[in-house]
Each structure stands twice: as C-alpha cells, then as structure tokens.
Motif scaffolding. Structure first.
Motif, PDB file in Angstrom:
ATOM      1  N   ALA A   1      69.832  32.690  10.307  1.00  0.00           N
ATOM      2  CA  ALA A   1      68.978  33.545   9.482  1.00  0.00           C
ATOM      3  C   ALA A   1      68.247  34.579  10.312  1.00  0.00           C
ATOM      4  O   ALA A   1      67.566  35.450   9.758  1.00  0.00           O
ATOM      5  CB  ALA A   1      67.973  32.679   8.721  1.00  0.00           C
ATOM      6  N   PHE A   2      68.367  34.489  11.637  1.00  0.00           N
ATOM      7  CA  PHE A   2      67.549  35.323  12.521  1.00  0.00           C
ATOM      8  C   PHE A   2      68.318  36.502  13.121  1.00  0.00           C
ATOM      9  O   PHE A   2      67.703  37.445  13.618  1.00  0.00           O
ATOM     10  CB  PHE A   2      66.961  34.459  13.638  1.00  0.00           C
TER      11      PHE A   2
ATOM     12  N   ARG B   1      61.565  44.285  26.480  1.00  0.00           N
ATOM     13  CA  ARG B   1      60.376  44.813  25.807  1.00  0.00           C
ATOM     14  C   ARG B   1      60.665  45.139  24.345  1.00  0.00           C
ATOM     15  O   ARG B   1      59.842  44.881  23.458  1.00  0.00           O
ATOM     16  CB  ARG B   1      59.872  46.055  26.553  1.00  0.00           C
ATOM     17  N   LEU B   2      61.843  45.710  24.105  1.00  0.00           N
ATOM     18  CA  LEU B   2      62.209  46.023  22.721  1.00  0.00           C
ATOM     19  C   LEU B   2      62.300  44.753  21.877  1.00  0.00           C
ATOM     20  O   LEU B   2      61.842  44.717  20.728  1.00  0.00           O
ATOM     21  CB  LEU B   2      63.550  46.763  22.704  1.00  0.00           C
ATOM     22  N   LYS B   3      62.855  43.689  22.445  1.00  0.00           N
ATOM     23  CA  LYS B   3      62.963  42.434  21.705  1.00  0.00           C
ATOM     24  C   LYS B   3      61.579  41.841  21.448  1.00  0.00           C
ATOM     25  O   LYS B   3      61.298  41.345  20.347  1.00  0.00           O
ATOM     26  CB  LYS B   3      63.830  41.441  22.483  1.00  0.00           C
ATOM     27  N   ALA B   4      60.719  41.895  22.453  1.00  0.00           N
ATOM     28  CA  ALA B   4      59.355  41.374  22.285  1.00  0.00           C
ATOM     29  C   ALA B   4      58.628  42.116  21.171  1.00  0.00           C
ATOM     30  O   ALA B   4      57.934  41.506  20.337  1.00  0.00           O
ATOM     31  CB  ALA B   4      58.590  41.488  23.599  1.00  0.00           C
TER      32      ALA B   4
ATOM     33  N   GLU C   1      56.629  42.291  15.435  1.00  0.00           N
ATOM     34  CA  GLU C   1      56.542  43.022  14.179  1.00  0.00           C
ATOM     35  C   GLU C   1      57.170  42.267  13.008  1.00  0.00           C
ATOM     36  O   GLU C   1      57.140  42.767  11.874  1.00  0.00           O
ATOM     37  CB  GLU C   1      57.251  44.372  14.332  1.00  0.00           C
ATOM     38  N   THR C   2      57.739  41.089  13.260  1.00  0.00           N
ATOM     39  CA  THR C   2      58.492  40.374  12.229  1.00  0.00           C
ATOM     40  C   THR C   2      57.818  39.047  11.910  1.00  0.00           C
ATOM     41  O   THR C   2      57.883  38.097  12.705  1.00  0.00           O
ATOM     42  CB  THR C   2      59.941  40.121  12.701  1.00  0.00           C
TER      43      THR C   2
END
Length: 686
Positions: A36-37, A120-123, A128-129
C-alpha cells in the motif's frame, strides 16, 4: 573520475531508482504484491507491461524471502537483541513500511543509505504523507548539512555515497548502527553500478565491520550470451554501465567473490531456480493468471540473467542457510559438446532488414525459395506486427537474396498474426493456421496464400493473394504457438495440428487432423498415453508420423520429452522415444530430421547455464549429442528463439531465419541476418 564525472554518474544511477519505483508502484497496483506504500513513495502512476511486472515480482519475492529468513533467525535470539537491516542504495523502496505494517519490527530497526538528494527527497515525502508518518511515529528531519535525513525510533535514512567508506562509517555510527548486533545488509542492483574496486572495498568493509551479518544482493550476470549483450548495451545507453560482470559473470564467480572477501558462507540462485523451487505452486499459479501473458522466452531469459545471493558471517546467521538445498540440483549442464557447427551470414542479405522479426513462420516452397510471413518486427521505421511478406531466393550463382513482397493481387489482407504455422501445399500455395494478434485476441480463421512471380523473377513484380481458407467443420481451436505437421493415414495426406495456447487454455493437448485434399477436419483415433499439453514445442514429419519434442507445459515448465505419433493401421499411437542422455528441457526451438537424426535447433532452456545450440538425436539408437554453434563468422549477438528455419538437405545446410524478442525493459532485439549452419559433419553416423 573527477567531481563532475561523479555527479553525472550519480545522476544516471539515480534515474534507475526512479524507473524502479514506478515499476514497483505498477506491480502493486496490478495485484502482484501487497504494498500500500509504493504509491505513496513513487511520484506518479504508470502502467508497466506484464513482462516487467513478472520481472519485478520475482525480484520482490526473492528479496522478501531473504529478509523474512533473517528476521526469523534473529527473532529466535534471546531478548533484548535487536536486529538491524541496512539497505544500501534503498531509493524509494517501501521495505520499512511493509515490515512495520506487518508487525515485523518489534525487535528490529531499519537504516537506509542512498545519495543525499535521493534520501532528502524521500525524507520530505514521508514527512508530507500522514499515512507514512503514522507508521514511523515521532520523527526528526535532518538539516541539509547532516548525513542523517530522517530519524525515528526504528527507522533512519542517511544521505551518503557508498564509494566513500570512511564517511559512510562515520554516518552510520552517528545514526546509531551497532556493529555488534546481527545485521542484514541489503543491496538490490547496487554493487553492479560501482567500479569493481569500489564494490570489492564495500564487500570487504562489510565483512570487517559486522561480525554477525547477512549480505544479500540482487544483480545481473551472464554478460556474454546474446541476451546478456542486449542487457549490457541497454545500460550503456543509459550512461550507467554494469561494472564487474566480466570479472564475475556467473554464480560460482559471485560466490568466490564474497568468500574471498571474508564471508563465511555464501549461496546464490538465479531467479528461474528461485521461482521454480522456492515459491509455492499455488502462488505461481496465482501470479501466472493475473494478466494475459505470452512473452515466456524473455521472462525465462530475464530470470536467467539475474540472481539473488546471500553471504553470511557469524554463528547466528551461518548455521541455517537462507536458501535450503534442493533434493536435486536445478542446474544440470549437458555433457561436453560433441563438436561445433560453423555458421555464416547468408550472402546478399546484409542490407535486407525486412526479415528482422520474431514469432513469424517460414516455409520452403522449393529448393531455392523460402517464403516468410507474419511476426513482430521492423517495418517503415517502427516496431510492429509485420504485414509485409518476404521471399528469400537463391540465384543461379547459388547466392541467397532477400526481397519484400508488399503487393496484394486481391482485396485480401494479411492480418498481422504471430505464432502461426505455415504449410506448403504447392510451389506457389501456402496454408496458414492459427496465430494471434495479442494474448487475448487470436487470429480468426485460416488463410490461403498464393504466390505469384514474374517470368524474369523481378522482385517488384512479385505479389501474393490472401484469401480466407474454407475448412470443413471440425475441432480446430483458435490457438497459437502450436505445430502443424504433415502425416499420412491410410495413404492419405493429413496435417496434424497439435498443442498450442488459446485464450482459455494455457497449453492444449489435442490432436487435430486436416485432410489436405478435401480441406476437411477428420477424426482419427489416437491411442497410447496422452502427453501433457504443451506449446512452443517442435514437430516434424518422420515415417508418416510426427516427432514432437520439448515445449512449455501448463505450469510454464520446459519439457524434455521426445514423442512419436506413429501411424498404425487405422489409427495413430503415441510412443515415447528413449533418449540418452535425456535432452535438456527446452522450448521455442525448431526441429528437422536430417540423415536419420532429429535436430533440435536453439530455443530456451532454464536448467543450464549455457546457451542452446543444436541437439542431435540418432533416431535409430536414441543417443543424443550436443553441438555448439561456432559464431566466429556471424555478427554477435545471435538469438535462437522465436525464429524459423529451413533445411536444405542436398546442400547439407540449415538456414536460420529471423528470431529475437522483447528483452524485458532492455528493448526489442531482432537478429539482423539470415544465418546458414553447415551440417556436413552430421552426414555420417554418430
């Protein structure tokens, strides 16, 4: 390499992560895995092909198998031991969230490392989710100067370059990774993007730093065969070449690589073996019925060129193997080749691109004329189902020349079918049976092709009439990947249509007989043990009956049987031919009888690390021999599956026509030349 070169290299490698993330999202969306992720971590939805879905599915299951084995082993240790998972080059993978949602991180934690920009983008995306934050619990986002990009109680994301081991060491220490705790190091398609010296340093560093550890890698191998060459070319075009494959081309070299670097034990499987031996049969059936699928050759070849490896250190993780040994070895290479068959490009065909196709059919109209139709190939600058016919003809000076036939004499039209059969009815007439337009759209009806040529044999004046063949009522199914063989019953000529696939049946076992003179289907009794259904097998005429060899069964397992449908008075009888040594299970090959020997040409097999050449079976003694194809005079690569072939017995030659396939995500490949095999060495007895 300077700083700018390193940045460029990092950028191209990062792009492979973006593609992988989208594929994993599509994989989950189509029911192959429960995740689901993936959609929350990938930037946008995209629809991948069934072939790519299968490739990413077996990758996901192989990694899952290793992770679950590690957690099972470390979960049995006395409390308060906490296991650690260190994912190297983790990208946008959702591993942490899947494990956390499944309740498998009660006594484990996850660290991830990737390039700083990726991490950093993943963090930021996680922060934000809300659905992701709910699983991580309270967290902190690191500042731009820190290697630690994200931190929660059981999850850390670090931005670091795997080529800079001192900085990596420092970052891991700062993130709380305990070198003494049992640790799983996971690297999915990571080491291969590092220069060999950098990859070797990383493997040795891990062995020295973690005394109780499991190192799992998923990577490519086998760079030297045709599929491997296409794979290498693909990554070169992306400016992210695969390093180290020449140094470590196979499983044994990969095992030695880790053992020599200080790891205690190491085992590895290619993904065909993992899929066939370590996934339950009911799970395989579930996956195989999720989507219409008809790219078996490329599926098996992809799995043959990727492997999963687990190397271990320490008492805890070295006692129990991650891959339990099978009762019988999956890989069983054939005996040493009995010889070589030389190959050469057919003169005059160098500039002829119209035979760059696969899934087509060819028929020998006369000793100097070979007619080909259908398949998927190159036409008018694009890849598509081919509508143009092709004629390969031999001139007075014995040179072969190819020409396209695009003119039609009537309103008839070639429908673009693949995996059909063509049978010669006369020097100018061909019967086409079966085939498909797509895996859910079989070709409708039989076709009759009438070939016309001018008196001076001018290519521009050649034409073909396409008409629908009227066949009497009978059992003909709308199938493809079947065979059509000339047989004789009570001195009458029939066409045996055997096997194949249909929309409803994954492998057909029916025998259907078409009386050639009346073009009517006839029921003829067939006795003996009915062989299992199959498709993509070979069939050829012999002693009034038909020899059937290999094929792919209902369970998508290559077959090794050699069968003879023998004519006996008022019926046919199935007999099994005892071949010694038994042939390696294979499919998508072609076959011919030459001087009392059955030749099985090319194809795909999954039980051998080598590439199929020509298997020669003496039909009197049952003795089989393997011959390799000497391709020194043939431009490489040469793919011998989904091809056609024509036997020229008087010249003691076999012409290999077309062939290739959609090579996973690496692009479509077509053999560029027609190739002649010299059979003169097979003229005498074995």
């Amino acid at each position: 390499m300077g700083p700018q070169g390193r940045e460029r290299r990092a950028g191209t490698v990062q792009s492979t992560n973006d593609s992988s993330a989208l594929s994993k999202r599509s994989l989950a969306a189509h029911g192959y895995v429960r995740d689901a992720f993936a959609a929350l971590l990938a930037p946008r939805p995209v629809r991948r092909t069934p072939l790519i879905h299968r490739g990413y599915y077996v990758r996901a299951r192989a990694v899952r198998h290793c992770v679950r084995a590690f957690l099972r082993l470390t979960g049995a240790l006395p409390a308060p031991t906490r296991a650690q998972i260190l994912s190297l080059g983790s990208g946008s993978d959702s591993l942490y969230f899947r494990l956390k949602a499944a309740g498998l991180l009660a006594r484990a934690a996850v660290w991830e490392v990737d390039f700083p920009d990726v991490s950093r983008l993943k963090a930021e995306r996680i922060g934000e989710t809300p659905e992701l934050c709910a699983l991580t619990g309270p967290f902190e986002i690191g500042d731009s100067a820190s290697a630690l990009c994200f931190s929660s109680s059981d999850y850390r994301i670090l931005g670091a370059d795997l080529r800079e081991l001192p900085r990596l060491d420092e970052a891991l220490d700062g993130a709380g990774l305990d070198a003494a705790s049992p640790t799983l190091l996971l690297a999915e398609a990571v080491l291969t993007y590092l220069e060999p010296a950098r990859a070797a340093a990383l493997i040795a560093w891990a062995a020295q730093r973690f005394p109780d550890a499991l190192f799992v890698i998923y990577e490519q191998m086998k760079p030297r065969d045709a599929f491997g060459q296409v794979m290498l070319q693909h990554f070169r075009r992306l400016h992210s070449p695969l390093h180290g494959l020449e140094l470590f081309p196979d499983l044994e070299a990969q095992r030695r690589r880790f053992l020599q670097a200080g790891w205690t034990a190491c085992s590895a499987l290619d993904l065909n073996e993992f899929y066939r031996c370590l996934l339950p049969a009911d799970e395989r059936r579930r996956v195989e019925t999720l989507e219409p699928f008809d790219e078996f050759e490329e599926w098996h070849l992809k799995c043959a060129h990727y492997f999963i490896l687990a190397a271990s250190r320490g008492d805890t993780l070295s006692k129990t193997p991650v891959f339990p040994p099978s009762e019988a070895p999956f890989q069983r290479d054939p005996a040493s080749p009995s010889g070589f068959l030389s190959a050469r490009v057919v003169t005059g065909d160098h500039q002829d691109s119209s035979l760059r196709r696969y899934g087509h059919a060819s028929v020998l109209l006369s000793p100097g004329v070979i007619f080909s139709a259908g398949g998927f190939g190159e036409q008018e600058g694009r890849h598509c189902r081919v509508s143009r016919f092709h004629l390969l003809s031999r001139s007075c000076d014995s040179e072969w020349k190819g020409s396209q036939i695009s003119r039609l004499r009537t309103e008839g039209q070639w429908d673009g079918r693949l995996y059909h059969t063509m049978t010669r009815l006369s020097d100018t007439q061909v019967l086409v049976l079966g085939g498909r337009l797509s895996p859910v759209n079989p070709a409708s009806g039989a076709l009759q092709l009438d070939f016309y040529k001018s008196e001076d044999n001018c290519p521009e004046d050649q034409s073909v009439t396409v008409t629908e063949a009227t066949l009497g009522e009978g059992p003909m199914l709308p199938c493809w990947r079947h065979s059509t063989t000339e047989v004789y019953h009570q001195n009458q000529r029939y066409l045996l249509v055997y096997g194949g696939r249909s929309v409803t049946e994954p492998a057909v076992s029916d025998c259907r007989f078409l009386h050639v003179e009346t073009m009517a289907w006839v029921r003829i009794p067939v006795e003996g043990a009915t062989p299992q259904g199959r498709h993509s097998h070979s069939a050829c005429s012999w002693q009034g009956g038909a020899l059937i060899a290999g094929g792919l069964g209902v369970s998508e397992e290559p077959l090794s049987s050699v069968l003879f449908l023998r004519p006996v008075s008022s019926r046919f009888l199935w007999e099994s031919i005892d071949v010694q040594p038994p042939i390696t299970p294979r499919y998508s090959h072609t076959a011919h009888v030459f001087n009392g020997k059955l030749l099985l040409v090319g194809g795909v097999w999954i039980h051998c690390s080598s590439v199929p050449g020509v298997t020669v079976i003496n039909l009197t003694t049952g003795v089989s021999s393997e011959y390799q194809i000497d391709t020194a005079s043939v431009p490489w690569p040469l793919m011998l599956h989904s091809h056609s072939s024509a036997l020229l017995p008087e010249e003691q030659q076999l012409l290999l026509i077309g062939g290739g396939g959609n090579c996973f995500s690496f692009g479509t490949y077509f053999n560029p030349h027609t190739v002649a095999l010299d059979l003169s060495s097979l003229s005498s007895g074995q």
